[in-house]
Design a protein around this motif. Sequence first.
Motif, PDB file in Angstrom:
ATOM      1  N   ILE A  29      38.451  42.316  41.264  1.00 37.34           N
ATOM      2  CA  ILE A  29      37.745  42.053  40.006  1.00 37.34           C
ATOM      3  C   ILE A  29      37.708  43.312  39.149  1.00 37.34           C
ATOM      4  N   VAL A  30      37.395  44.436  39.759  1.00 38.59           N
ATOM      5  CA  VAL A  30      37.239  45.671  38.993  1.00 38.59           C
ATOM      6  C   VAL A  30      38.579  46.207  38.491  1.00 38.59           C
ATOM      7  N   THR A  31      39.628  46.099  39.289  1.00 41.65           N
ATOM      8  CA  THR A  31      40.890  46.736  38.921  1.00 41.65           C
ATOM      9  C   THR A  31      41.895  45.818  38.234  1.00 41.65           C
ATOM     10  N   LYS A  32      41.920  44.546  38.563  1.00 42.16           N
ATOM     11  CA  LYS A  32      43.003  43.692  38.078  1.00 42.16           C
ATOM     12  C   LYS A  32      42.591  42.654  37.047  1.00 42.16           C
ATOM     13  N   ASP A  38      32.497  40.471  31.326  1.00 42.68           N
ATOM     14  CA  ASP A  38      31.662  41.216  32.269  1.00 42.68           C
ATOM     15  C   ASP A  38      30.660  40.330  33.001  1.00 42.68           C
ATOM     16  N   THR A  39      30.101  39.345  32.315  1.00 42.00           N
ATOM     17  CA  THR A  39      29.142  38.468  32.984  1.00 42.00           C
ATOM     18  C   THR A  39      29.825  37.650  34.084  1.00 42.00           C
ATOM     19  N   GLU A  40      31.047  37.218  33.821  1.00 42.76           N
ATOM     20  CA  GLU A  40      31.778  36.462  34.840  1.00 42.76           C
ATOM     21  C   GLU A  40      32.150  37.362  36.022  1.00 42.76           C
ATOM     22  N   LYS A  41      32.479  38.619  35.733  1.00 40.58           N
ATOM     23  CA  LYS A  41      32.744  39.578  36.817  1.00 40.58           C
ATOM     24  C   LYS A  41      31.512  39.712  37.705  1.00 40.58           C
ATOM     25  N   TYR A  69      43.195  35.715  33.968  1.00 38.89           N
ATOM     26  CA  TYR A  69      42.518  36.925  33.528  1.00 38.89           C
ATOM     27  C   TYR A  69      43.338  38.190  33.754  1.00 38.89           C
ATOM     28  N   GLU A  70      44.400  38.090  34.495  1.00 35.07           N
ATOM     29  CA  GLU A  70      45.216  39.273  34.759  1.00 35.07           C
ATOM     30  C   GLU A  70      46.093  39.562  33.558  1.00 35.07           C
TER      31      GLU A  70
END
Length: 86
Positions: A29-32, A38-41, A69-70
């Motif tokens: 999630i953080v890198t790719k 941000d809320t979905e992360k 999302y990538e």
Amino acid sequence: MAMVLAFVGIVWLLGILSLIAVIWVIYDIVTKQKRMPDTEKLIWILVALFLNIIGAIIYYLVVKASGKYEEAPEERFEGLDNPIEI
């Protein structure tokens, strides 16, 4: 006694697999997932923390399989056409 040790070994193995699954989801999630809001992360990280392996499987099926999302490979190297001169 051997049954108890086997049970403890299986519990340890599942615990380690759960930890690896949670770390993988958070790292991915953080890198790719650059285009994910941000809320979905935050929601996916909480799902991974609370549901462990099940959360990782759900994340893989919903997010990773779609790849929506990538960033595309050409987007990663977008700024490299014009190198900075020193």
